[in-house]
Design a protein around this motif. Structure first.
Motif, mmCIF file in Angstrom:
data_model
loop_
_atom_site.group_PDB
_atom_site.id
_atom_site.type_symbol
_atom_site.label_atom_id
_atom_site.label_comp_id
_atom_site.label_asym_id
_atom_site.label_seq_id
_atom_site.Cartn_x
_atom_site.Cartn_y
_atom_site.Cartn_z
ATOM 1 N N PHE A 269 27.866 24.003 15.016
ATOM 2 C CA PHE A 269 27.700 24.171 13.627
ATOM 3 C C PHE A 269 27.371 22.726 13.034
ATOM 4 O O PHE A 269 27.681 21.614 13.707
ATOM 5 N N ILE A 270 26.780 22.737 12.004
ATOM 6 C CA ILE A 270 26.818 21.751 11.006
ATOM 7 C C ILE A 270 27.511 22.058 9.870
ATOM 8 O O ILE A 270 27.368 23.157 9.130
ATOM 9 N N HIS A 271 28.577 21.051 9.625
ATOM 10 C CA HIS A 271 29.659 21.537 8.803
ATOM 11 C C HIS A 271 30.196 20.124 7.906
ATOM 12 O O HIS A 271 29.943 19.289 8.276
ATOM 13 N N GLY A 272 30.848 20.785 6.822
ATOM 14 C CA GLY A 272 31.670 19.583 6.205
ATOM 15 C C GLY A 272 32.848 19.434 6.930
ATOM 16 O O GLY A 272 33.291 19.903 7.709
ATOM 17 N N ASN A 273 33.238 17.924 6.719
ATOM 18 C CA ASN A 273 34.285 17.488 7.271
ATOM 19 C C ASN A 273 35.229 16.595 6.290
ATOM 20 O O ASN A 273 34.676 15.690 5.777
ATOM 21 N N TYR A 274 36.385 17.040 5.995
ATOM 22 C CA TYR A 274 37.194 16.295 5.143
ATOM 23 C C TYR A 274 38.296 15.661 5.595
ATOM 24 O O TYR A 274 39.161 14.597 4.936
ATOM 25 N N ALA A 296 34.856 17.643 1.237
ATOM 26 C CA ALA A 296 36.473 17.624 0.566
ATOM 27 C C ALA A 296 36.962 18.845 0.789
ATOM 28 O O ALA A 296 36.368 19.920 0.759
ATOM 29 N N LYS A 297 38.269 18.848 0.976
ATOM 30 C CA LYS A 297 39.150 20.041 1.196
ATOM 31 C C LYS A 297 38.991 20.943 0.312
ATOM 32 O O LYS A 297 39.136 20.703 -1.040
ATOM 33 N N GLY A 298 38.873 22.354 0.365
ATOM 34 C CA GLY A 298 38.688 23.242 -0.696
ATOM 35 C C GLY A 298 37.251 23.798 -0.845
ATOM 36 O O GLY A 298 37.094 24.573 -1.557
ATOM 37 N N ALA A 299 36.572 22.831 -0.558
ATOM 38 C CA ALA A 299 34.887 23.299 -0.391
ATOM 39 C C ALA A 299 34.293 23.308 -1.904
ATOM 40 O O ALA A 299 33.243 24.003 -1.954
ATOM 41 N N ASN A 300 35.021 23.093 -2.723
ATOM 42 C CA ASN A 300 34.462 23.109 -4.079
ATOM 43 C C ASN A 300 34.141 21.846 -4.721
ATOM 44 O O ASN A 300 34.036 21.614 -5.973
ATOM 45 N N ASP A 301 33.926 20.572 -3.980
ATOM 46 C CA ASP A 301 33.593 19.353 -4.732
ATOM 47 C C ASP A 301 32.110 19.443 -4.592
ATOM 48 O O ASP A 301 31.484 18.906 -3.513
ATOM 49 N N SER A 302 31.158 19.377 -5.659
ATOM 50 C CA SER A 302 29.852 19.546 -5.589
ATOM 51 C C SER A 302 29.068 18.136 -5.477
ATOM 52 O O SER A 302 27.932 17.896 -5.444
ATOM 53 N N SER A 303 29.814 16.963 -5.387
ATOM 54 C CA SER A 303 29.487 15.670 -5.341
ATOM 55 C C SER A 303 29.501 15.222 -3.833
ATOM 56 O O SER A 303 28.536 14.141 -3.718
ATOM 57 N N VAL A 304 29.976 16.030 -2.858
ATOM 58 C CA VAL A 304 29.677 15.428 -1.638
ATOM 59 C C VAL A 304 28.730 15.994 -0.739
ATOM 60 O O VAL A 304 28.241 17.100 -0.919
ATOM 61 N N PRO A 305 28.520 15.323 0.395
ATOM 62 C CA PRO A 305 27.177 15.714 0.974
ATOM 63 C C PRO A 305 27.279 17.088 1.848
ATOM 64 O O PRO A 305 26.473 17.888 1.605
ATOM 65 N N GLY A 306 28.578 17.403 2.076
ATOM 66 C CA GLY A 306 28.663 18.798 2.837
ATOM 67 C C GLY A 306 28.359 19.709 1.980
ATOM 68 O O GLY A 306 27.673 20.745 2.305
ATOM 69 N N TYR A 307 28.868 19.698 0.792
ATOM 70 C CA TYR A 307 28.782 20.866 -0.442
ATOM 71 C C TYR A 307 26.983 20.809 -0.647
ATOM 72 O O TYR A 307 26.602 21.805 -0.828
ATOM 73 N N LYS A 308 26.450 19.658 -0.827
ATOM 74 C CA LYS A 308 25.035 19.488 -1.293
ATOM 75 C C LYS A 308 24.244 20.067 -0.120
ATOM 76 O O LYS A 308 23.203 20.824 -0.481
ATOM 77 N N PHE A 309 24.368 19.925 1.036
ATOM 78 C CA PHE A 309 23.568 20.253 2.094
ATOM 79 C C PHE A 309 23.733 21.721 2.096
ATOM 80 O O PHE A 309 22.826 22.681 2.498
ATOM 81 N N TYR A 310 25.016 22.184 2.060
ATOM 82 C CA TYR A 310 25.055 23.984 2.256
ATOM 83 C C TYR A 310 24.457 24.407 1.193
ATOM 84 O O TYR A 310 23.767 25.516 1.340
#
Length: 351
Positions: A269-274, A296-310
Motif C-alpha cells: 500500500f501507499i498510506h499515511g503513517n502516524y 495524523a491518527k484519525g485520518a482527519n488532519d487535512s494539513s498532513v501529506p498522507g491526507y493531501k495525497f489521498y
C-alpha cells in the motif's frame, strides 16, 4: 413443403447450431425468426433460394417463432421451438465499475467464475473500445483472468466501452457464458506519482505539471518495496493492517491505518503513517514494504501529506517506485500489467 430445424414443438432444442428453413418445392420468399426476449435471428438464403440458414445460433433458454413463406404462397407457415438452458455457466466480474471515473493507469480487468480453456472464443466475445480511438489488446494472466490495455496509459478524458458478448459462448466443455451487455467508464485527469526510495521522496505530477513533492519512507533493507509501475486498485480512508495476512507473523497489527491505497494484491500500500517520528520521512526507509507518508491518527488532519495525497488520488492512478533495492513487481500482482512491454503484452492474447 417447408421444413424447419429445430422442428416445430421442440422443447429442448440445441443452441449450438444455426436455425435452418428449407422448402422442397419452389423457393423461399421470406423467413423471420423472433425470440420471446425480443431478439431476432438474421440469416441468408442459398443461391437456389431453397434453404435459409441463420447467421448466428439461437440463444439458450429462449422460445423462438419461425414464420416462413414460400414464393407464390398466400399463407406463411409458423412453427415454434424452445432452446434448452445451459447446464453450467460462468460470468466475468469486471473492473472498473460501470460509469466510474478512473486514473489513466486503470486496465479493464475481468475475473471469470470458471476456468476458461477456450481462451480464443472467450476473448473474441469481449471487445474494449476507446474514444478517442486507440489499439486495445487483451492479455491472459491465468485461465480465470483477462486484462485489456492500450500500449501506453489512457489519454486523460478518454471514454472506454467494454462489450461483453459471452452469452452461450462455451468457455470450457459444457460451461457457457451468460452475459450480453455494454459497460462504459471514463478516464479522468492524468496523475503519475514517482517514488524514489533512494531520495526518499515522491513527486506527484498531474497533467504533466508537478502538483506536489512529499517526503516518504519505504521498505527497509529486510523488507524492500517492489519496484516498477503500480496502479491504485483500492482506497480506504482507514483500514486495519495485520502482519499475519502478509506472512510476517505478529510483527504489527494497526487497526486504523489512515489513507491507505492498495498497489498490489500481495499487500503493498501507499498510506499515511502516524506512529513513526516525523523525522523518518525523507530520511529513512523503515517499513515492511509499504510506502508511508506522514499522517495524523484519525485520518482527519487535512494539513498532513498522507491526507493531501489521498485527497488528490483516485482509483487507477499510477505510482512508479524506483531505487527500492527490489525487483520489478509481477505484472499479475495487482493491476500492474504496465510492467510488460507491448510485445510481451500482446503475446498474452489468445487472438
Amino acid at each position: 413443403m417447408i421444413s424447419v430445424s429445430p422442428a416445430d414443438g421442440t422443447k429442448k432444442a440445441a443452441f449450438t447450431s444455426p436455425v435452418t428453413v428449407t422448402v422442397t418445392d419452389g423457393t423461399l420468399a421470406s423467413v423471420e425468426v423472433t425470440g420471446n426476449d425480443g431478439s431476432t435471428l438474421e440469416g441468408t438464403l442459398d443461391a437456389a433460394k431453397t434453404t435459409w440458414t441463420s447467421t448466428t445460433h439461437p440463444y439458450s433458454g429462449t422460445k423462438y417463432t419461425v414464420t416462413a413463406r414460400a414464393a407464390g404462397a398466400d399463407v406463411a407457415q409458423t412453427t415454434t421451438f424452445v432452446t434448452k438452458a445451459p447446464g453450467e455457466t460462468f460470468v466475468g466480474y469486471f473492473t472498473p465499475e460501470a460509469n466510474s471515473t478512473s486514473g489513466v493507469g486503470m486496465p479493464v480487468s475481468i475475473d471469470f467464475t470458471h476456468a476458461v480453456s477456450d481462451r480464443a472464443a472467450v476473448e473474441k466475445a469481449i471487445t474494449v473500445t476507446a474514444e478517442p480511438a486507440v489499439e486495445i489488446v487483451g492479455h491472459w494472466f491465468s485461465d480465470t483472468r483477462l486484462d485489456f490495455r492500450p500500449e501506453t496509459y489512457w489519454a486523460a478524458g478518454t471514454t472506454v466501452t467494454l462489450s461483453l458478448r459471452l452469452k452461450d459462448v462455451e468457455g470450457t466443455d459444457g460451461v457457457y457464458g451468460t452475459q450480453s451487455k455494454d459497460v462504459t467508464f471514463h478516464i479522468g485527469r492524468e496523475q503519475i506519482s514517482t517514488v524514489d526510495l533512494s531520495a526518499k521522496r515522491m513527486v506527484v505530477r498531474r497533467d504533466g505539471a508537478t502538483l506536489a513533492t512529499y517526503p516518504v519512507s519505504g521498505g527497509s533493507a529486510e523488507h524492500t518495496t517492489w519496484s516498477g509501475i503500480m496502479v491504485i486498485s483500492e482506497r480506504f480512508e482507514e483500514t486495519r493492517m495485520e502482519s499475519s495476512t502478509v506472512g510476517l507473523g505478529d510483527e504489527y497489527d494497526i487497526s486504523d491505518v489512515p489513507h491507505a491505497q492498495r498497489l498490489t494484491t500481495s499487500g503493498t500500500f501507499i498510506h499515511g503513517n502516524y506512529w513513526a517520528s516525523t523525522s523518518v520521512f525523507g530520511s529513512q526507509n523503515t517499513s515492511h514494504g509499504c510506502v508511508g507518508l506522514h499522517d495524523a491518527k484519525g485520518a482527519n488532519d487535512s494539513s498532513v501529506p498522507g491526507y493531501k495525497f489521498y485527497a488528490a488520488s483516485m482509483l487507477g492512478d499510477v505510482v512508479v517506485v524506483k531505487n527500492s533495492g527490489e525487483r520489478t513487481v509481477d505484472p499479475a500482482n495487482g493491476l500492474n500489467g504496465w510492467n510488460l512491454s507491448w510485445a510481451d503484452w500482446k503475446a498474452g492474447s489468445a487472438l
